[in-house]
Design a protein around this motif. Structure first.
Motif, mmCIF file in Angstrom:
data_model
loop_
_atom_site.group_PDB
_atom_site.id
_atom_site.type_symbol
_atom_site.label_atom_id
_atom_site.label_comp_id
_atom_site.label_asym_id
_atom_site.label_seq_id
_atom_site.Cartn_x
_atom_site.Cartn_y
_atom_site.Cartn_z
ATOM 1 N N THR A 173 4.766 -1.889 8.597
ATOM 2 C CA THR A 173 6.026 -1.080 8.112
ATOM 3 C C THR A 173 7.032 -1.345 9.370
ATOM 4 O O THR A 173 8.226 -1.383 8.926
ATOM 5 N N SER A 174 6.542 -1.826 10.521
ATOM 6 C CA SER A 174 7.607 -1.806 11.558
ATOM 7 C C SER A 174 7.856 -3.331 11.696
ATOM 8 O O SER A 174 8.588 -3.814 12.516
ATOM 9 N N ASP A 180 0.970 -1.293 0.010
ATOM 10 C CA ASP A 180 -0.043 -0.066 0.077
ATOM 11 C C ASP A 180 0.780 1.234 0.258
ATOM 12 O O ASP A 180 1.996 1.072 0.229
ATOM 13 N N GLY A 181 0.349 2.412 0.173
ATOM 14 C CA GLY A 181 0.839 3.599 -0.154
ATOM 15 C C GLY A 181 1.768 3.947 1.043
ATOM 16 O O GLY A 181 2.654 4.668 0.779
ATOM 17 N N LYS A 182 1.431 3.616 2.025
ATOM 18 C CA LYS A 182 2.363 3.552 3.217
ATOM 19 C C LYS A 182 3.692 2.669 3.370
ATOM 20 O O LYS A 182 4.575 2.965 4.010
ATOM 21 N N GLY A 183 3.495 1.462 2.779
ATOM 22 C CA GLY A 183 4.696 0.484 2.647
ATOM 23 C C GLY A 183 4.362 -0.874 3.259
ATOM 24 O O GLY A 183 4.956 -1.658 3.439
ATOM 25 N N ASN A 184 3.016 -0.876 3.787
ATOM 26 C CA ASN A 184 2.619 -2.267 4.317
ATOM 27 C C ASN A 184 2.466 -3.187 3.246
ATOM 28 O O ASN A 184 1.934 -2.832 2.148
ATOM 29 N N VAL A 185 2.914 -4.324 3.570
ATOM 30 C CA VAL A 185 2.631 -5.414 2.431
ATOM 31 C C VAL A 185 1.496 -6.476 2.766
ATOM 32 O O VAL A 185 1.226 -6.928 4.029
ATOM 33 N N SER A 241 6.424 8.013 2.027
ATOM 34 C CA SER A 241 7.295 6.987 2.355
ATOM 35 C C SER A 241 7.471 6.961 4.047
ATOM 36 O O SER A 241 7.411 8.144 4.511
ATOM 37 N N PRO A 242 7.829 5.684 4.482
ATOM 38 C CA PRO A 242 7.783 5.764 6.030
ATOM 39 C C PRO A 242 9.098 6.776 6.659
ATOM 40 O O PRO A 242 8.918 7.393 7.381
ATOM 41 N N SER A 243 10.149 6.649 5.717
ATOM 42 C CA SER A 243 11.238 7.652 6.002
ATOM 43 C C SER A 243 10.663 9.146 6.037
ATOM 44 O O SER A 243 11.212 9.959 7.154
#
Ligand SMILES: *[C@@H]1O[C@H](CO)[C@@H](O)[C@H](O)[C@H]1NC(C)=O
Ligand SMILES: *[C@@H]1O[C@H](CO)[C@@H](O)[C@H](O)[C@H]1NC(C)=O
Length: 282
Positions: free
Chosen positions: A127-128, A107-112, A193-195
Motif C-alpha cells: 500500500t505504500s 487483498d483486504g488491506k489494499g496490497n496488489v 481500508s488504508p485510510s
C-alpha cells in the motif's frame, strides 16, 4: 415420411434452442479507454477497495497505469511503473519493472499481487508503493514446484485471485492445469481500508462518536433554553413555563430529530467516506 419426421424434429430443436435466449434490456456500453489513442494495450483492470482510481495492466508493454474515477473518456490515465519496458526490478513502484504481467489481485488491506509471467514470479505492490517478490524469487524458472514460496516455480502462464475472507492468494496455473494456494500474512487481511487505518477508526468508534456528538448537542441546546422553561419561583416565569410547555415538547422533538439526523449521517459514513477519499488522494 422419415425425412419429414426428421425435419420436424430439427424444427422443434431449433425453436427450443432459440427460445433459450433472454435479452435483458437496460444496459449501455461506453468506451472509456481508447488504447490506440493512448498507446496502451489494456489487458486487465482492478479496483482496489476505497481507492480513487482503477489499476490497469498493459500486458504487451509490461506497464501499470492508474485511471481516475469516475471512469469516462476524460479520466486521467497515469503510468505508475517504470518508463522502461520489460525487466525485473523491485523497490519503488516508479522504478519497478515487470515482464509480461498477466493478471493481478488485491487483498483486504489494499496490497496488489501481480502475476509476473515473464519473470516466472509473483510480485507484491504494498500500500505504500513498494514492489517486492513474494514467490519464485530464488528459482526464477518455469516448473511446478511447491514448498517455500521463494523456491517455488510456476508455469509460463498463470493468473492470480485473492480470497480476502480466507486470507489466501490463489495461483491459477494454466501451464500445469492446476490451482495452487499461498497463505497471505494475517496483517494483510484486515478488511479496513488504508485510510481507515490512518484514522485509527473502526465502524464502532465512528458510531460512538456520532452518539456522543449528538448527545453533547442535545445538552448544549438544553442549557441554552433552560432559563425559559424551568420555573424559578418567579410567578411571571411560571406563567411563561406553563405557556412554554408545548414549546418544550416541540423543542425536545426537534432536538431528537436533529440528533437522529447527525447520528445516521455519521453512521452512513457519508462524511466519513468523503474524508477517507480525501486522505487517500493525499
Ligand atoms: C468523449 O465522449 C463523448 C460522449 O461519448 C464525446 O462527445 C467526446 O467527443 C469524447 N471525447 C474524447 C476526447 O474522445
Ligand atoms: C532455495 O533455493 C536456494 C537457491 O537456489 C537454495 O540455496 C536453497 O537451499 C533452496 N531452499 C529450499 C528449501 O529448497
Amino acid at each position: 415420411m422419415a425425412s419429414l419426421f426428421s425435419w420436424i424434429t430439427l424444427f422443434v430443436l431449433f425453436c427450443s434452442v432459440s427460445s433459450e435466449l433472454i435479452l435483458e434490456e437496460g444496459y449501455t456500453v461506453t468506451t472509456v479507454i481508447d488504447g490506440h489513442k493512448l498507446n496502451i494495450n489494456p489487458h486487465s483492470v482492478l479496483a482496489r477497495p476505497g481507492s480513487s482510481d482503477l489499476l490497469l495492466l498493459d500486458f504487451s508493454n509490461s506497464h501499470l497505469y492508474t485511471v481516475s474515477f469516475p471512469l469516462s473518456n476524460e479520466s486521467e490515465v497515469k503510468r505508475i511503473s517504470s518508463e522502461e519496458k520489460l525487466g525485473y526490478r523491485d523497490g519503488k513502484l516508479g522504478l519497478a519493472r515487470f515482464n509480461k504481467p498477466r493478471s493481478f489481485a488485491v487483498d483486504g488491506k489494499g496490497n496488489v499481487y501481480v502475476a509476473d509471467r515473464g519473470n516466472h514470479v509473483i510480485r507484491k505492490i504494498s500500500t505504500s508503493g513498494t514492489v517486492s517478490t513474494i514467490a519464485g524469487g530464488l528459482s526464477k524458472a518455469i516448473g511446478k514446484k511447491d514448498g517455500p514460496a521463494q523456491n517455488a516455480t510456476f508455469a509460463d502462464d498463470f493468473e492470480l485471485a485473492v480470497v480476502a475472507e480466507r486470507c489466501i492468494l490463489l495461483v491459477v496455473d494454466h501451464g500445469s492445469q492446476s490451482v495452487r494456494l499461498i497463505d497471505l500474512k494475517p496483517e494483510d487481511c484486515t478488511t479496513t481500508s488504508p485510510s481507515a487505518q490512518i484514522f485509527g477508526l473502526g465502524a464502532v468508534t465512528v458510531w460512538t462518536l456520532g452518539l456522543g456528538l449528538s448527545c453533547f448537542l442535545g445538552l448544549f441546546v438544553g442549557i441554552l433554553v433552560r432559563p425559559y422553561i424551568i420555573p424559578h419561583g418567579d410567578s411571571t416565569l411560571i406563567r411563561f413555563s406553563k405557556k412554554g410547555k408545548p414549546c418544550l415538547i416541540n423543542l425536545g422533538k426537534q432536538v431528537a430529530i436533529l440528533c437522529f439526523g447527525i447520528r445516521s449521517a455519521i453512521a452512513n459514513f457519508k462524511l466519513y467516506t468523503l474524508l477517507q477519499k480525501l486522505f487517500y488522494c493525499c
